[in-house]
Design an enzyme around this catalytic site. Structure first.
Site, mmCIF file in Angstrom:
data_model
loop_
_atom_site.group_PDB
_atom_site.id
_atom_site.type_symbol
_atom_site.label_atom_id
_atom_site.label_comp_id
_atom_site.label_asym_id
_atom_site.label_seq_id
_atom_site.Cartn_x
_atom_site.Cartn_y
_atom_site.Cartn_z
ATOM 1 N N ARG A 53 -36.383 -39.358 59.069
ATOM 2 C CA ARG A 53 -36.625 -38.511 57.892
ATOM 3 C C ARG A 53 -35.639 -37.335 57.883
ATOM 4 N NH1 ARG A 53 -40.195 -34.794 58.412
ATOM 5 N NH2 ARG A 53 -41.835 -36.121 59.236
ATOM 6 N N TYR A 105 -31.419 -36.229 30.645
ATOM 7 C CA TYR A 105 -32.135 -37.440 31.027
ATOM 8 C C TYR A 105 -33.652 -37.247 30.826
ATOM 9 C CZ TYR A 105 -33.860 -41.109 34.133
ATOM 10 O OH TYR A 105 -34.513 -42.191 34.649
ATOM 11 N N ASP A 177 -25.535 -32.412 36.549
ATOM 12 C CA ASP A 177 -25.896 -33.802 36.816
ATOM 13 C C ASP A 177 -24.692 -34.643 36.391
ATOM 14 O OD1 ASP A 177 -26.776 -36.438 36.600
ATOM 15 O OD2 ASP A 177 -28.813 -35.879 36.037
ATOM 16 N N LYS A 202 -26.968 -45.437 39.697
ATOM 17 C CA LYS A 202 -26.068 -45.813 38.608
ATOM 18 C C LYS A 202 -24.680 -46.152 39.159
ATOM 19 C CE LYS A 202 -29.852 -44.544 36.610
ATOM 20 N NZ LYS A 202 -30.092 -43.206 36.130
HETATM 21 C C1 LIG Z 1 -31.153 -42.243 36.147
HETATM 22 C C2 LIG Z 1 -30.828 -40.829 36.010
HETATM 23 C C3 LIG Z 1 -31.526 -39.851 36.741
HETATM 24 C C4 LIG Z 1 -32.687 -40.199 37.651
HETATM 25 O O1 LIG Z 1 -32.301 -40.936 38.755
HETATM 26 P P1 LIG Z 1 -33.229 -42.024 39.499
HETATM 27 O O2 LIG Z 1 -32.320 -42.562 40.542
HETATM 28 O O3 LIG Z 1 -33.660 -43.020 38.493
HETATM 29 O O4 LIG Z 1 -34.388 -41.278 40.074
HETATM 30 C C5 LIG Z 1 -31.127 -38.536 36.591
HETATM 31 N N1 LIG Z 1 -30.122 -38.188 35.759
HETATM 32 C C6 LIG Z 1 -29.444 -39.101 35.040
HETATM 33 C C7 LIG Z 1 -28.338 -38.657 34.152
HETATM 34 C C8 LIG Z 1 -29.771 -40.445 35.131
HETATM 35 O O5 LIG Z 1 -29.111 -41.340 34.407
#
Ligand SMILES: *Cc1c(COP(=O)(O)O)cnc(C)c1O
Length: 385
Positions: A53, A105, A177, A202
């Site tokens: 962890r 998001y 982000d 992604k």
């Molecule tokens: C998918 C996404 C998230 C969240 O991520 P997860 O891996 O699904 O928890 C946050 N910001 C953006 C821009 C995303 O596309």
């Protein structure tokens, strides 16, 4: 890396950074250290690893690779993009004020308005309106600014350099982000941001087989605070998932180049199509911030948003006819996906808000994959009738 090879390019670092040959056997690929604990020779005497962890060697390898790609001093890998976001929100004091982009998001919007609303106060604004921005800082006195650029799904851009100057002047933390561009096409820390987060689910992993997140930053104090929170709360990524992302990253450069090449040609095709009302893609000259896109990004990415001519029924007909583009949430994988944000990814945003933003029933979002371009074009041609 063991040998100092000087400053390397991203395509090289994506393959080599953190990927030192294993010391015992010389294995070229870092092993999956699938273990929860590590043996100590005497109490407190260990080789830097105690419990997974807290730390795990496979995760460390991934963190080193990610830090090199984002030009960051520190990187931390989490179990999901959402848990990376959660950790940052936990660094804030009670009653902190957050200024957040108005089409972030859906999950980020939900976390801020339905979970952390108990602790913090979030105001959503359109960061593309610079005049409002100066005023918003004066009125809201934020402790933290949260943006996505390009935004999802409207692909609006924020001038990171300009905003970071304003944040520094007001002693406000700026979080970007960077999921949509990946570390290959945009590096917000270089432009003055304090923290970069990604959903590794992604582009970074790129193969739609892992959920994960990461944080990159240069400030040791904030990093220590984030690591303390991760260790205390527990959203660390499993060694196997870290290993998969490390593997996915090796092809980041060629994947991103191909995503962008395919997307650029598809955006141009859609822009000319009689059944299409409007196309949004940062690489198109028609994008209102095309100039900014050219200056702050190293490429235009693989995401396209467009409006079909017609209503919900027309959108449904188009989605049904597609064969290669699969109807699914998520993005950034090697396979092409199509999303209907109003019903799918952005359903958690109230209808009124959605309409105000322009997320209408004829809005379609494409995550363009790295398949053969002609096959993708044919699929779209057949569905757009
Ligand atoms: C998918 C996404 C998230 C969240 O991520 P997860 O891996 O699904 O928890 C946050 N910001 C953006 C821009 C995303 O596309």
């Amino acid at each position: 890396m063991s040998k100092n090879l000087g400053k390397l390019h991203k395509a090289t670092n994506a393959i080599h950074a953190g990927n030192e040959p294993e010391k015992v056997t010389g294995a070229i690929i870092p092993p999956i250290f699938q273990t929860s604990t590590f043996v100590q020779t005497s109490p407190g005497k260990h080789q830097g690893y105690e419990y997974t962890r807290s730390h795990n060697p496979t995760r460390t390898a991934l963190e080193e690779c990610l830090a090199s790609l984002e030009n960051a001093k520190y990187s931390m890998v989490t179990s999901s993009g959402m848990s990376a976001i959660m950790l940052i929100l936990h660094t804030l004091k009670k009653d902190a004020k957050i200024l957040c982009g108005d089409d972030v998001y859906g999950g980020t919007y939900r976390l801020l308005t339905k979970v952390f609303n108990k602790y913090h106060q979030t105001t959503f604004i359109d960061f593309t309106q610079t005049k409002d921005l100066e005023k918003a800082f004066k009125v809201n006195k934020p402790d933290l600014v949260w943006i996505e650029t390009p935004t999802n799904p409207l692909l609006k851009l924020t001038d990171i350099k300009k905003l970071s100057k304003l944040c520094k002047k007001n002693k406000v933390i700026l979080v970007v982000d960077n999921t949509f561009m990946s570390s290959f096409f945009q590096n917000p820390l270089d432009l003055g941001a304090d923290i970069v987060i990604h959903s590794m689910t992604k582009y970074l992993n790129g193969h739609s087989d892992v959920v994960g997140g990461c944080l990159m930053l240069n400030d040791k104090k904030i990093y220590d605070q984030l690591w303390f929170l991760q260790n205390s709360i527990g959203p660390s990524q499993s060694p196997f998932d870290s290993w998969l992302v490390l593997r996915g990253l090796k092809t980041l450069a060629i994947r991103m180049e191909r995503h962008a090449e395919n997307a650029s040609k598809i955006a141009k095709f859609l822009e000319k199509h009689p059944q299409v009302e409007k196309v949004i893609y940062p690489g198109l000259k028609s994008h209102p911030q095309h100039k900014l896109a050219k200056s702050q990004m190293h490429g235009f990415g693989g995401m396209i948003t467009f409006f079909v001519k017609g209503d919900l029924a027309k959108s449904r007909k188009f989605l049904k006819k597609l064969k290669l583009f699969k109807l699914a949430e998520s993005l950034g994988g090697v396979e092409s996906l199509v999303d209907h944000p109003a019903i799918m990814t952005h359903a958690s945003i109230p209808v009124k808000e959605r309409e105000k933003l322009g997320i209408t029933n004829n809005l379609i979002r494409l995550s363009v994959g790295i398949e053969d371009l002609d096959d993708l074009l044919n699929d779209l041609k057949n569905a757009l009738v």
